[in-house]
Design a protein around this motif. Structure first.
Motif, short mmCIF file in Angstrom:
data_model
loop_
_atom_site.label_atom_id
_atom_site.label_comp_id
_atom_site.label_asym_id
_atom_site.label_seq_id
_atom_site.Cartn_x
_atom_site.Cartn_y
_atom_site.Cartn_z
N LYS A 123 -5.08 -1.57 -5.58
CA LYS A 123 -5.99 -2.70 -5.77
C LYS A 123 -7.31 -2.19 -6.35
CE LYS A 123 -3.43 -5.90 -3.89
NZ LYS A 123 -2.91 -6.99 -4.69
N ARG A 126 -4.25 0.16 2.41
CA ARG A 126 -4.04 -0.74 1.27
C ARG A 126 -4.38 0.03 0.00
NH1 ARG A 126 -2.92 -5.85 1.35
NH2 ARG A 126 -3.56 -6.05 3.53
N LYS A 127 -3.46 -0.01 -0.97
CA LYS A 127 -3.65 0.73 -2.21
C LYS A 127 -3.22 -0.11 -3.39
CE LYS A 127 0.50 3.46 -2.56
NZ LYS A 127 0.55 3.17 -3.92
N GLY A 131 -6.30 5.04 -0.65
CA GLY A 131 -6.71 3.64 -0.63
C GLY A 131 -7.75 3.40 0.43
N GLU A 143 1.93 -1.84 -1.50
CA GLU A 143 0.52 -2.21 -1.43
C GLU A 143 -0.11 -1.84 -0.10
OE1 GLU A 143 -1.99 -6.30 -1.04
OE2 GLU A 143 -0.44 -6.27 -2.56
#
Length: 170
Positions: free
Chosen positions: A75, A72-73, A51, A12
């Motif tokens: 999501k 951050r990916k 991200g 994540e």
């Protein structure tokens, strides 16, 4: 047979090496350039969006990889909607494109850089799944009447599958 202690990351929030002479800002789209280094998202050829930057990292005076940025990916993120090529409800479920490092559009712009898959359009932005899952471009039904024509149609389909990332280009 013996057991193996396989190391893992949650996937994540991952570090990526930042490109030379580059600054990434927290909350903005981040991708990798053709050399594999992190850059801010933009309608620039060769960028693949990963991200959103979790932090600001200034590698303006550094070489490739001197600094890393956490991205951050995996999501769903809310970004700005284009003022000129706005994403609308009809785009839900479709890939939308990078206009700049914090704005998405329904038009592919110059380079067709996919920002993510539109999940919802709200009055103050667009909710995107980032990164977008690969999508294979449409392939028309074959109307081939010869084996040679069928081979041509089949090869066109294979090219689209490879371009979407479902098959390696060998």
């Amino acid at each position: 047979m013996t057991e193996r202690n396989t190391h893992f990351k949650d996937g994540e929030l991952l570090p990526f090496k930042v490109a030379a002479s580059t600054k990434t800002e927290a909350g903005k789209l981040v991708g990798v350039n053709s050399a594999g280094y992190a850059v801010e998202g933009g309608d620039t050829a060769g960028i693949k969006i990963l991200g959103v930057a979790d932090e600001t990292v200034d590698n303006s005076s550094g070489a490739n990889g001197d600094k890393t940025v956490r991205v951050r990916k995996g999501k769903v993120f809310k970004l700005k909607n284009s003022g000129t090529n706005a994403v609308d409800v009809a785009d839900v479920g479709s890939n939308v494109f990078v206009e700049d490092d914090e704005t998405v559009a329904d038009d592919p712009g110059t380079n067709g850089i996919v920002a993510g898959r539109c999940m919802e359009v709200v009055s103050d932005g667009v909710w995107l799944e980032i990164p977008a899952p690969p999508v294979v471009a449409n392939q028309a039904d074959s109307e081939a009447s010869t084996v040679a024509a069928l081979v041509t149609d089949f090869n066109a389909l294979l090219a689209k599958i490879k371009a979407a990332g479902y098959m390696a280009n060998a």
